[in-house]
Design an enzyme around this catalytic site. Structure first.
Site, PDB file in Angstrom:
ATOM      1  CG  HIS A 116      -1.926   1.081   1.290  1.00  0.00           C
ATOM      2  ND1 HIS A 116      -3.066   1.002   2.066  1.00  0.00           N
ATOM      3  CD2 HIS A 116      -1.974   2.290   0.693  1.00  0.00           C
ATOM      4  CE1 HIS A 116      -3.756   2.121   1.944  1.00  0.00           C
ATOM      5  NE2 HIS A 116      -3.106   2.931   1.117  1.00  0.00           N
ATOM      6  CG  HIS A 155      -1.551   6.105  -2.640  1.00  0.00           C
ATOM      7  ND1 HIS A 155      -2.720   5.875  -3.320  1.00  0.00           N
ATOM      8  CD2 HIS A 155      -1.774   5.707  -1.349  1.00  0.00           C
ATOM      9  CE1 HIS A 155      -3.619   5.378  -2.489  1.00  0.00           C
ATOM     10  NE2 HIS A 155      -3.077   5.261  -1.282  1.00  0.00           N
ATOM     11  CG  HIS A 182      -7.751   3.312  -0.103  1.00  0.00           C
ATOM     12  ND1 HIS A 182      -7.087   2.723  -1.126  1.00  0.00           N
ATOM     13  CD2 HIS A 182      -6.859   4.142   0.514  1.00  0.00           C
ATOM     14  CE1 HIS A 182      -5.832   3.175  -1.140  1.00  0.00           C
ATOM     15  NE2 HIS A 182      -5.664   4.029  -0.162  1.00  0.00           N
ATOM     16  CD  GLU A 219      -7.415   6.719   4.591  1.00  0.00           C
ATOM     17  OE1 GLU A 219      -7.995   6.652   3.488  1.00  0.00           O
ATOM     18  OE2 GLU A 219      -6.337   7.330   4.755  1.00  0.00           O
ATOM     19  CG  ASP A 260      -1.625   5.792   2.687  1.00  0.00           C
ATOM     20  OD1 ASP A 260      -1.947   5.470   1.535  1.00  0.00           O
ATOM     21  OD2 ASP A 260      -2.418   6.354   3.476  1.00  0.00           O
ATOM     22  CG  ASP A 261      -0.116   8.981   0.315  1.00  0.00           C
ATOM     23  OD1 ASP A 261      -0.089   8.872  -0.922  1.00  0.00           O
ATOM     24  OD2 ASP A 261      -1.116   8.673   1.007  1.00  0.00           O
TER      25      ASP A 261
HETATM   26  N1  ADE Z   1      -4.717   8.656  -2.043  1.00  0.00           N
HETATM   27  C1  ADE Z   1      -3.483   8.772  -1.585  1.00  0.00           C
HETATM   28  N2  ADE Z   1      -3.422   8.462  -0.293  1.00  0.00           N
HETATM   29  C2  ADE Z   1      -4.679   8.130   0.085  1.00  0.00           C
HETATM   30  C3  ADE Z   1      -5.266   7.692   1.290  1.00  0.00           C
HETATM   31  N3  ADE Z   1      -4.576   7.550   2.424  1.00  0.00           N
HETATM   32  N4  ADE Z   1      -6.596   7.454   1.302  1.00  0.00           N
HETATM   33  C4  ADE Z   1      -7.322   7.606   0.198  1.00  0.00           C
HETATM   34  N5  ADE Z   1      -6.808   7.996  -0.963  1.00  0.00           N
HETATM   35  C5  ADE Z   1      -5.509   8.251  -1.025  1.00  0.00           C
HETATM   36 ZN    ZN Z   2      -3.791   4.772   0.551  1.00  0.00          ZN
END
Ligand code: ADE
Ligand code: ZN
Length: 338
Positions: free
Chosen positions: A18, A20, A198, A201, A279-280
């Protein structure tokens, strides 16, 4: 944390399921690409941009994330972004990476689908040959847009079908339940694509149920809100449905006030197939190893948890079974060596 455990967390083979890829754009690379492409940013410099990374929820982050991605225009830009991620992933002991990408973020700005996919795909191929990382792409539909838009995106991507292994669903969750995308996911299933989404969350357990029962996903991304529904927790545990949990993301987006309050350990204790992911990472202050280290510290996890989490990540990946067996053997050797 004691050094042997930290060293085990770094060395043990693990999968990142996971991440992005647009969320790995560091401010330095954003500014470099902006200069290269003649894009003007509404921030004076890298430090000013980084100073804006104070998020209160998912949407406050997404607004900045989509703005950051605006510097990506050429095939080489997508390659450079993914390559920078792979170099960090290798340092963290990642042997398998499944990268999410958001084509609609780019095609809406006039960037051709082929530019996006070919740049990312070339980096994935080089990750295997030059770094020994097995890597594949998962195309995500933006859930704040319509299902019709998702269908058009799928259609536009099909000439590059062999370059991605699955589809996902991301962006603003609340108000955009999985069932909004029932038909496009059914079509992707017919095409033999892997399916993830997703869910849970920020959204309710009901979204996790519909991701499972309507979209028929093979993994749930995040899923941390499932803890509020005992029947759902039982379903997740009984079916060994993997959750790709992202602790530092949850912290930075205020899903949990403190990492010590994160429910990852309770999920593991309930026999849910939990994995740790970033994630990011450029926005949330840590790549995969940082997520492991900080979570282990906050929740007082040990080498047994390390083995379980890494094994879960490898097992839950969409890599060939022979690769998974090889990595799992290497993981056992790594943990047993101490
Ligand atoms: N796009 C990038 N990061 C995300 C996240 N944590 N939740 C939903 N969409 C995303
Ligand atoms: Zn994500």
């Amino acid at each position: 944390m004691n050094t042997p455990l930290a060293e085990l967390l770094r060395r043990m083979p693990k999968a990142e399921l996971h991440v992005h890829i647009e969320g790995t754009l560091e401010p330095e690379l954003i500014f470099k690409l902006a200069r290269r492409n003649g894009v003007t940013l509404p921030y004076a410099n890298e430090a000013a941009l980084r100073a804006a990374y104070a998020f209160t929820n998912l949407q406050s982050f997404l607004d900045l994330y989509y703005a950051g991605a605006s510097v990506l225009l050429k095939e080489q830009d997508f390659y450079d972004m993914a390559w920078a991620y792979f170099e960090r992933a290798q340092a963290d002991g990642v042997v398998r990476a499944e990268l999410f990408f958001d084509p609609q973020t780019h095609t809406v700005r006039g960037v051709p689908m082929g530019t996006v996919i070919e740049g990312l795909s070339r980096a994935c191929a080089d990750a295997q040959t030059k770094l020994g990382i097995s890597a594949d792409l998962i195309l995500c539909f933006l859930r704040h847009l319509s299902e019709e838009d998702a269908f058009a995106t799928l259609e536009a991507a099909l000439p590059w079908r062999k370059h991605f292994i699955g589809v996902g669903l991301d962006s603003s969750e609340v108000g955009h339940p999985p069932e909004k995308f029932a038909r496009v996911f059914a079509r992707c299933r017919e095409l033999g694509l892997h399916l993830v989404a997703h869910a849970g969350e920020e959204g309710p357990p009901a979204y996790v149920w519909s991701a499972l029962d309507v979209l028929k996903v093979e993994r749930i991304d995040h899923g941390v809100q499932s803890i509020h529904d005992p029947a759902l927790m039982q379903r997740l545990a009984d079916s060994r449905m993997p959750l790709t949990v992202c602790p530092l993301s949850n912290l930075k987006l205020c899903v949990f006030a403190d990492l010590k309050q994160h429910n990852l350990r309770r999920m593991l204790d309930a026999a849910v197939c939990v994995t740790i992911n970033s994630d990011d990472p450029a926005y949330f202050g840590g790549y995969l190893l940082d997520n492991y280290l900080q979570t282990f510290e906050a929740l007082q996890l040990d080498a047994g948890h390390a083995r379980t989490l890494a094994a879960n990540s490898l097992t839950a990946s969409f890599a060939p079974e022979a690769d998974k067996r090889r990595w799992l053997k290497a993981l056992d050797a790594c943990v047993d060596a101490g």
